[in-house]
Design a protein around this motif. Structure first.
Motif, mmCIF file in Angstrom:
data_model
loop_
_atom_site.group_PDB
_atom_site.id
_atom_site.type_symbol
_atom_site.label_atom_id
_atom_site.label_comp_id
_atom_site.label_asym_id
_atom_site.label_seq_id
_atom_site.Cartn_x
_atom_site.Cartn_y
_atom_site.Cartn_z
ATOM 1 N N GLY A 80 1.399 -0.850 0.285
ATOM 2 C CA GLY A 80 -0.103 0.406 0.038
ATOM 3 C C GLY A 80 1.037 1.254 -0.061
ATOM 4 N N ALA A 81 0.242 2.852 -0.082
ATOM 5 C CA ALA A 81 0.652 3.436 0.097
ATOM 6 C C ALA A 81 1.590 3.983 1.410
ATOM 7 C CB ALA A 81 -0.480 4.791 -0.573
ATOM 8 N N ARG A 82 0.858 3.486 2.300
ATOM 9 C CA ARG A 82 1.518 3.695 3.503
ATOM 10 C C ARG A 82 2.980 3.265 3.606
ATOM 11 N NH1 ARG A 82 -2.086 1.878 8.236
ATOM 12 N NH2 ARG A 82 -1.161 3.662 10.394
ATOM 13 N N VAL A 83 3.350 2.798 3.241
ATOM 14 C CA VAL A 83 4.477 1.403 3.211
ATOM 15 C C VAL A 83 5.681 2.744 2.466
ATOM 16 C CG1 VAL A 83 6.210 0.060 1.654
ATOM 17 C CG2 VAL A 83 4.062 -0.507 2.769
ATOM 18 N N GLU A 153 -6.487 14.861 2.752
ATOM 19 C CA GLU A 153 -6.901 14.361 3.492
ATOM 20 C C GLU A 153 -7.808 13.472 4.006
ATOM 21 O OE1 GLU A 153 -4.684 13.218 6.361
ATOM 22 O OE2 GLU A 153 -3.287 14.454 6.576
ATOM 23 N N THR A 154 -7.836 11.806 3.896
ATOM 24 C CA THR A 154 -9.229 11.310 3.814
ATOM 25 C C THR A 154 -10.145 11.049 4.468
ATOM 26 O OG1 THR A 154 -7.753 9.946 2.062
ATOM 27 C CG2 THR A 154 -9.700 9.236 2.634
ATOM 28 N N LEU A 155 -9.683 11.014 5.762
ATOM 29 C CA LEU A 155 -10.615 11.311 6.837
ATOM 30 C C LEU A 155 -11.151 12.697 7.143
ATOM 31 C CD1 LEU A 155 -8.478 8.578 7.778
ATOM 32 C CD2 LEU A 155 -9.365 9.442 10.204
ATOM 33 N N CYS A 171 4.445 14.609 -2.517
ATOM 34 C CA CYS A 171 3.123 13.953 -2.116
ATOM 35 C C CYS A 171 2.292 12.816 -2.281
ATOM 36 C CB CYS A 171 2.525 15.350 -3.008
ATOM 37 S SG CYS A 171 0.794 15.646 -2.451
ATOM 38 N N ASP A 172 1.896 12.605 -1.116
ATOM 39 C CA ASP A 172 1.035 11.949 -0.497
ATOM 40 C C ASP A 172 -0.408 11.833 -0.792
ATOM 41 O OD1 ASP A 172 -0.354 9.770 -0.462
ATOM 42 O OD2 ASP A 172 -0.778 9.653 1.723
ATOM 43 N N ARG A 173 -0.566 11.556 -3.130
ATOM 44 C CA ARG A 173 -1.532 11.462 -3.678
ATOM 45 C C ARG A 173 -3.072 10.856 -3.222
ATOM 46 N NH1 ARG A 173 -0.261 16.685 -6.614
ATOM 47 N NH2 ARG A 173 -2.369 16.981 -6.243
ATOM 48 N N SER A 194 -3.730 2.998 -5.680
ATOM 49 C CA SER A 194 -5.097 3.049 -6.655
ATOM 50 C C SER A 194 -6.442 2.506 -6.721
ATOM 51 C CB SER A 194 -4.596 1.376 -8.031
ATOM 52 O OG SER A 194 -4.621 0.071 -6.333
ATOM 53 N N GLN A 195 -6.974 2.363 -5.158
ATOM 54 C CA GLN A 195 -7.880 1.270 -4.993
ATOM 55 C C GLN A 195 -8.993 2.646 -4.455
ATOM 56 O OE1 GLN A 195 -5.122 2.162 -2.667
ATOM 57 N NE2 GLN A 195 -5.880 1.687 -0.502
ATOM 58 N N LYS A 196 -8.204 4.123 -5.110
ATOM 59 C CA LYS A 196 -9.171 4.819 -4.528
ATOM 60 C C LYS A 196 -9.750 5.304 -6.230
ATOM 61 C CE LYS A 196 -7.918 5.783 -0.304
ATOM 62 N NZ LYS A 196 -8.648 5.822 0.684
ATOM 63 N N ASN A 197 -9.317 6.355 -7.139
ATOM 64 C CA ASN A 197 -9.165 7.167 -8.207
ATOM 65 C C ASN A 197 -9.060 6.145 -9.791
ATOM 66 O OD1 ASN A 197 -10.489 9.621 -7.897
ATOM 67 N ND2 ASN A 197 -9.016 9.609 -6.553
HETATM 68 C C1 LIG Z 1 -4.025 10.011 1.875
HETATM 69 C C2 LIG Z 1 -4.003 8.486 2.449
HETATM 70 N N1 LIG Z 1 -2.369 8.420 2.501
HETATM 71 C C3 LIG Z 1 -1.895 7.011 2.468
HETATM 72 C C4 LIG Z 1 -3.320 5.528 2.777
HETATM 73 C C5 LIG Z 1 -2.721 3.957 2.692
HETATM 74 O O1 LIG Z 1 -3.562 3.869 1.708
HETATM 75 P P1 LIG Z 1 -2.228 1.830 1.835
HETATM 76 O O2 LIG Z 1 -3.470 1.374 2.853
HETATM 77 O O3 LIG Z 1 -2.537 1.504 0.751
HETATM 78 O O4 LIG Z 1 -1.735 1.883 2.053
HETATM 79 C C6 LIG Z 1 -4.950 6.199 3.057
HETATM 80 C C7 LIG Z 1 -5.734 4.956 2.757
HETATM 81 O O5 LIG Z 1 -6.996 5.501 2.940
HETATM 82 C C8 LIG Z 1 -5.271 7.519 2.130
HETATM 83 O O6 LIG Z 1 -5.891 7.812 2.149
#
Ligand SMILES: Cc1ncc(COP(=O)(O)O)c(C=O)c1O
Length: 358
Positions: A80-83, A153-155, A171-173, A194-197
């Protein structure tokens, strides 16, 4: 959404998110039989000419959509992106570098925590406003080697504009990539799950300036951006199905009219839902208007006791995935690329109806 699930009309989940019906149909067909291969795509070799055609189309469409200059490489890596909160630091910076990270909320704080384990970090701004973004000036970034921020910020549903910085931007997009035109030149690296857009779970796409691909990182090869770029992201067996779904989505975005059209739809969807919230004292959104996200519209109900009935009745009406993140509660409508404007209209109709009957 699945063509067989007629009861769930729209999926507002924050990701994995709704996909266009035609993309799901094509992806489902490829699982049964992928004509060039003769069997299921799930059995396709990542070293085959058929997979090569998929990856070339995906990269070509992404480059066209972003008008990407040749001095940027595109990496399709497993999620995931978080890595990448740790990996960007290890790949781009060296010990002794000073990193700036913008604090705009939940996800940027995860990025800050990882960077702090590895380098000297300055957090900007010093006292973040959780409902508004910071107006940074280039002077705030003096002495920094990189500035990292989260564009959406998704939350909380907070959108940050590109900061004014005197240093390269990272940038984390993840939650707003490809939702509108974007000039890549201020960035040395953008990354997005990729799981959003633009697909399903399992893939993270990086757009990185080639002169930032450092060989001498000391990282295991699979974690090195330079090795992944050199091997066409085939150092290890990649998530070929997630890559394929993204290839379908990138082609879909292109065929729908590209990023200008994605932006027009995103604005139309968000305007509908925010207008409904603002016109009522029954619903509320705390984010400063200039910082409101077009991707994630968060709202609360004046009476929290009504939240469970709201979610239950929404599901019965075929509107799923509206529960807010457990950290902040409330409701959240995620309105990514594949959500038709009719999906925002359906939500607004439900919200007005629920308010009337409450
Ligand atoms: C802005 C943002 N960055 C990172 C993440 C983490 O993504 P992943 O679960 O693919 O690691 C998320 C997940 O919702 C997110 O919204």
């Amino acid at each position: 959404m699945s063509t067989e699930d007629a009861s769930a009309r729209y999926n507002y989940a924050p990701g994995p998110a709704q996909l266009p019906t035609e993309v799901v149909a094509e992806a489902a067909q490829a699982v049964r039989s992928f004509p060039p291969h003769g069997r299921s795509i799930l059995e396709l070799s990542h070293r085959s000419t058929d997979f090569n055609a998929i990856s070339e189309q995906a990269e070509g469409d992404l480059r066209t959509l972003l008008a990407l200059p040749d001095d940027y490489a595109v990496l399709f890596l497993n999620g995931g992106a978080r890595v990448h909160y740790a990996l960007w630091v290890q790949n781009l910076s060296t010990p002794g570098d000073r990193l700036g990270l913008v604090d705009s909320g939940f996800w940027s704080r995860q990025a800050i925590a990882e960077a702090r384990k590895l380098r000297d970090v300055r957090v900007l701004p010093e006292s973040p406003d959780p409902a508004d973004y910071a107006d940074l000036s280039p002077a705030d970034t003096d002495g920094l080697d990189f500035l990292h921020y989260v564009s959406n910020e998704t939350l909380t549903g907070l959108s940050m504009p590109t900061p004014q910085a005197a240093c390269p931007l990272v940038c984390d997009r993840t939650s707003d990539f490809l939702s509108g035109p974007s000039d890549i030149r201020p960035y040395v690296l953008c990354y997005a799950g990729s799981q959003k857009n633009f697909g399903t779970a399992g893939l993270t796409v990086l757009v990185i300036r080639r002169d930032c691909l450092r060989e001498e990182t000391g990282l295991a090869p699979g974690l090195s951006y330079a090795v992944q770029a050199r091997t066409g992201c085939l150092y290890h067996t990649p998530p070929i199905y997630a890559w394929y779904v993204s290839a379908l989505m990138l082609r879909w975005i292109r065929d729908q009219g590209g990023l200008e059209e994605m932006e027009r739809r995103a604005q139309a969807r968000a305007d509908l839902v925010y207008s409904c919230i603002d016109a009522s004292s029954f619903y509320a959104n705390p984010i400063a208007p200039r910082a409101r996200s077009r991707m994630n519209v968060c709202f609360t109900l004046a009476d929290p006791e009504l939240e469970i009935p709201f979610l239950q009745q929404a599901e019965t009406a075929g509107l799923i995935g509206l529960r807010g993140h457990k950290v902040i509660g409330g409701m959240r409508a995620s309105l990514y690329n594949a959500m038709p404007v009719a999906g925002a209209e359906a939500l607004v109709e439900f919200m007005r109806d629920f308010e009337r009957k409450a």
